[in-house]
Each structure stands twice: as structure tokens, then as C-alpha cells.
Write an enzyme that holds these catalytic residues in place. Structure first.
Site, mmCIF file in Angstrom:
data_model
loop_
_atom_site.group_PDB
_atom_site.id
_atom_site.type_symbol
_atom_site.label_atom_id
_atom_site.label_comp_id
_atom_site.label_asym_id
_atom_site.label_seq_id
_atom_site.Cartn_x
_atom_site.Cartn_y
_atom_site.Cartn_z
ATOM 1 N N ARG A 48 -19.852 -1.051 -2.730
ATOM 2 C CA ARG A 48 -19.394 -0.440 -3.974
ATOM 3 C C ARG A 48 -18.102 -1.123 -4.386
ATOM 4 N NH1 ARG A 48 -14.930 0.211 -2.221
ATOM 5 N NH2 ARG A 48 -14.442 1.325 -4.120
ATOM 6 N N GLY A 49 -17.642 -0.771 -5.607
ATOM 7 C CA GLY A 49 -16.486 -1.491 -6.151
ATOM 8 C C GLY A 49 -17.032 -2.563 -7.084
ATOM 9 N N ALA A 50 -16.463 -2.636 -8.300
ATOM 10 C CA ALA A 50 -17.070 -3.473 -9.338
ATOM 11 C C ALA A 50 -17.315 -4.940 -8.918
ATOM 12 C CB ALA A 50 -16.225 -3.391 -10.596
ATOM 13 N N ARG A 94 -26.570 0.498 -10.917
ATOM 14 C CA ARG A 94 -25.410 1.312 -11.294
ATOM 15 C C ARG A 94 -24.989 0.891 -12.708
ATOM 16 N NH1 ARG A 94 -20.714 2.438 -7.125
ATOM 17 N NH2 ARG A 94 -20.584 4.342 -8.384
ATOM 18 N N GLN A 201 -13.484 7.643 -1.425
ATOM 19 C CA GLN A 201 -13.196 6.217 -1.219
ATOM 20 C C GLN A 201 -11.729 6.000 -0.834
ATOM 21 O OE1 GLN A 201 -14.866 7.492 -3.806
ATOM 22 N NE2 GLN A 201 -16.381 6.088 -4.623
ATOM 23 N N ASP A 242 -13.519 -0.630 -13.724
ATOM 24 C CA ASP A 242 -14.941 -0.979 -13.635
ATOM 25 C C ASP A 242 -15.471 -1.627 -14.907
ATOM 26 O OD1 ASP A 242 -14.545 1.384 -11.605
ATOM 27 O OD2 ASP A 242 -16.306 0.231 -10.989
ATOM 28 N N ASN A 252 -12.716 3.679 -15.055
ATOM 29 C CA ASN A 252 -12.474 3.550 -13.612
ATOM 30 C C ASN A 252 -12.875 4.874 -12.955
ATOM 31 O OD1 ASN A 252 -11.469 2.002 -11.316
ATOM 32 N ND2 ASN A 252 -9.782 3.461 -11.238
ATOM 33 N N LYS A 253 -12.728 4.940 -11.668
ATOM 34 C CA LYS A 253 -13.138 6.117 -10.901
ATOM 35 C C LYS A 253 -12.642 7.422 -11.527
ATOM 36 C CE LYS A 253 -15.278 6.236 -8.082
ATOM 37 N NZ LYS A 253 -16.711 6.429 -8.383
#
Ligand code: MRU
Length: 356
Positions: A48-50, A94, A201, A242, A252-253
């Protein structure tokens, strides 16, 4: 933790990923044998993570081409339509981070060049491109670290959200990469890491990276951030992104927007750190960014433990959009984008370095 830390690697015709679902309790490698495994790994957040999902998807395209290589020899049309289908499948794993589409498009462009003799040669060229996406990401992160460190004063306390570290990228990290650089430069920093519900996370991954690097830090419940900021205990907020729209709005998150509002209220600088590949020049504002909604179980059963009654309805958006008006600067490998964001993002689109 440094550049020798490997988040993802293509070995023995398979993609090796650190299984981020299991950290920090256990460190295991998840091996993707085909592009379906890669799609699963992205959707289920093994990776995960862009930037990391972009690089993983690039290897997914390579694995699809490997699987369909015999079609390439016999029926070009069939190969092309199967590859198109595999790329669409990977791209839908995603929706929010644009790096996924960006990396897949880059692989598709390489594929459309047809500069090879046969399928073996094609696979070699695709492998080279996926490797380039991976290694360029590490290089770009290091460049952002050198640029971004200028906004961190000596002795600063920095608050970060989610995980924008080595694990979220091919290596080194974006926001956490800048923070690490400040620490290695001897700036005597201190970090508050939001736990980042519901997938934790911050608690599971950022805290793990901070401990590995030996950076002085405290893990906090997400809801403690507002009080720390109001009480002057945070000098700046630095986190990842993201997808950035052409006007500077940043997805973003979930929880990033709330932090930006608090920072604006109390005059605390708020920075997002993203590679240029996270900027979606095709959309005018954050309103056009698709926001992923994830499984209600992430909220009702965090870590597999039931904390809510059966039958309760859940709203679980994975990301939110921070308006550019709340952002002090967006740190990229081409410089720090500051207001007016649309003008400066247009310069970035043209490849003009901002010179800061
Ligand atoms: O749902 P995740 O864990 O993929 O979300 C990750 C984030 O929101 C990060 O902040 C973002 O991808 C930047 S990572 C360098």
C-alpha cells in the site's frame, strides 16, 4: 532503515512484497506469481502507499505479458486485448492513488512501442521499464528529502499521519523520507505519529520505521493531534499524498483534511510530500478525485477483533481531500509548490523546476 531496505523486488520471475498486513508483529514475504496475485496484493493492502502500488502494478503488467507471451508469437490482436484486460483489472484494484494508473500507462506506452524482435525481447524491455519505475521512485524520494528538509527547523516537532515511509514507496519514503533526512542531518527533531484508524498504518508501519531508524517519536491516538497542535506542541505537519489535482487539492489518508483545518486555525505549517507522478494534471480540483470506500469490517473488526455490534451500518472512506487553501506547500522532486498552486503546478506540468 535506509535505501538497503527493500519494499518490493522482482526475483525468479515473481514479485516479492513485504506483507504489510502483518507488520509489525511478523515480517513475511508475499510472493506474487501472476498479475492476479498482484491485483489481490494491492486490493488487500499487502502492499500500500501510492508510489508502492504504482511500482507493484508495473510488475503486474510484466507478469501479465509473461503469461500471454505465447499469444504474442501467434496472434498479436489476442495478445493486445488480453493485455488491455489485465491492465484494466490491475488499475481497478484501488481507485484513489493516481500512481497506479500512471505506472500502468507507462508500461502500456512501452508495450505500444513494439521495439523488440520477439516475446523474450519484449519481456526484457518491459522488465527494464518496471525496474526503472522502481529505481526512479527511490531516486525521486531522495531528491525530495534534500529539497524538503529546508522547511524543517532545527529542534522541530513534526506530526505525521498514515505511512509515507519506505514501506509506502519503492524505498526511502516521501514525507517520512524528508523527516528521516532531517534526523540524519542532525536537526534534533521529534515526531508525533498518528495511529491512523482504521488500518493503523501509523501505529503498525510508521512507528515501526521510526523505531528502526532510531528517530525520537511518540505514537498518538488520531484524536490527540488537535490538542497538541492547539497547545503549540507541533511545529509542522508533514504527510504524503495519493492524488494532487491541478489546483493543488490533495487526496490523502482519511484524517488529513481535519489536520489541515486545525493547522490553519492555529497557524501551523502543513506540507504534503509527493512525487510528480502523484499529480493528476487532468483534473481541475479535488472534487473529481474518486474516494475509495473500504470494507465495513475494517471499522467494526479492527485487527480482526469485534468492537461494534452486528447490524450497525458503517461509512468507511479510506481518503479525504484537503483543499489547497489549507496547504502551506507541496514538496516534489522539482521543488516546493507554494501558492498560487495552479500556476506553479502548471510549471511542474511543463517540467519547469521551481528552483527552491
Ligand atoms: O491506504 P493506504 O495505506 O494505501 O494510504 C496511504 C496514504 O494515504 C499515504 O499517505 C500516501 O499513499 C502517500 S505514501 C508515500
Amino acid at each position: 532503515m535506509d535505501e538497503t531496505f527493500i519494499t518490493l523486488e522482482y526475483k525468479d520471475d515473481t514479485l516479492w512484497l513485504i506483507d504489510q498486513r502483518l507488520l509489525p508483529v511478523s515480517f513475511e514475504i508475499f510472493i506474487c506469481k501472476d498479475f492476479r496475485d498482484v491485483e489481490f496484493a494491492i486490493r488487500d493492502m499487502v502492499v500500500r502507499g501510492a508510489p508502492a502500488i504504482g511500482a507493484a502494478a508495473a510488475y503486474g503488467v510484466l507478469l501479465a505479458a509473461k503469461e500471454y507471451a505465447s499469444d504474442y508469437e501467434t496472434d498479436h490482436g489476442k495478445f493486445a486485448s488480453r493485455m488491455e484486460e489485465a491492465c484494466r483489472f490491475l488499475n481497478e484494484s484501488r481507485p484513489t492513488a493516481v500512481n497506479l494508473a500512471w505506472a500502468i500507462d507507462r508500461m502500456k506506452q512501452t508495450l505500444s512501442k513494439e521495439v523488440w524482435k520477439d516475446s523474450a525481447d519484449m519481456l526484457k524491455v518491459l522488465k527494464r521499464e518496471a525496474d526503472a519505475i522502481r529505481s526512479e521512485d527511490i531516486a525521486v524520494n531522495k531528491r525530495m528529502a534534500k529539497i524538503g528538509v529546508s522547511v524543517i527547523p532545527r529542534g522541530a516537532t513534526i506530526l505525521t499521519h498514515c505511512n509515507a515511509g519506505a514501506l509506502a514507496t519503492a524505498g526511502w519514503g516521501t514525507a517520512l523520507g524528508v523527516i528521516k533526512q532531517a534526523f540524519y542531518d542532525g536537526k534534533d527533531i521529534f515526531v508525533y505519529a498518528d495511529e491512523t484508524r482504521p488500518r493503523f498504518q501509523g501505529a503498525r508501519l510508521t512507528a515501526w520505521e521510526l523505531v528502526q531508524a532510531g528517530i525520537p517519536a511518540k505514537l498518538i491516538p488520531d484524536s490527540a493531534a488537535a490538542t497538541l497542535i492547539r497547545d503549540g506542541k507541533v511545529d509542522l505537519v508533514m504527510l504524503g499524498g495519493d492524488r494532487v489535482a491541478a489546483n493543488g487539492d490533495v487526496a490523502n489518508k482519511l484524517g488529513t483534511f481535519a489536520l489541515s483545518v486545525i493547522c490553519k486555525e492555529y497557524g501551523v505549517p502543513f506540507y504534503s510530500v509527493v512525487p510528480v507522478s502523484t499529480i493528476d494534471f487532468s483534473i481541475e480540483s479535488g472534487e473529481q478525485i474518486p474516494i475509495e470506500e473500504r470494507d465495513p469490517k475494517e471499522v467494526t473488526h479492527p485487527g480482526g477483533v469485534q468492537v461494534a455490534p452486528e447490524g450497525i451500518e458503517v461509512y468507511n472512506p479510506s481518503f479525504d481531500v484537503t483543499p489547497h487553501q489549507n496547504i502551506t506547500g507541496i514538496i516534489t522532486e522539482l521543488g516546493i509548490i507554494r501558492p498560487p498552486f495552479n500556476e506553479n503546478i502548471e510549471k511542474i506540468r511543463k517540467g519547469i523546476a521551481l528552483g527552491n
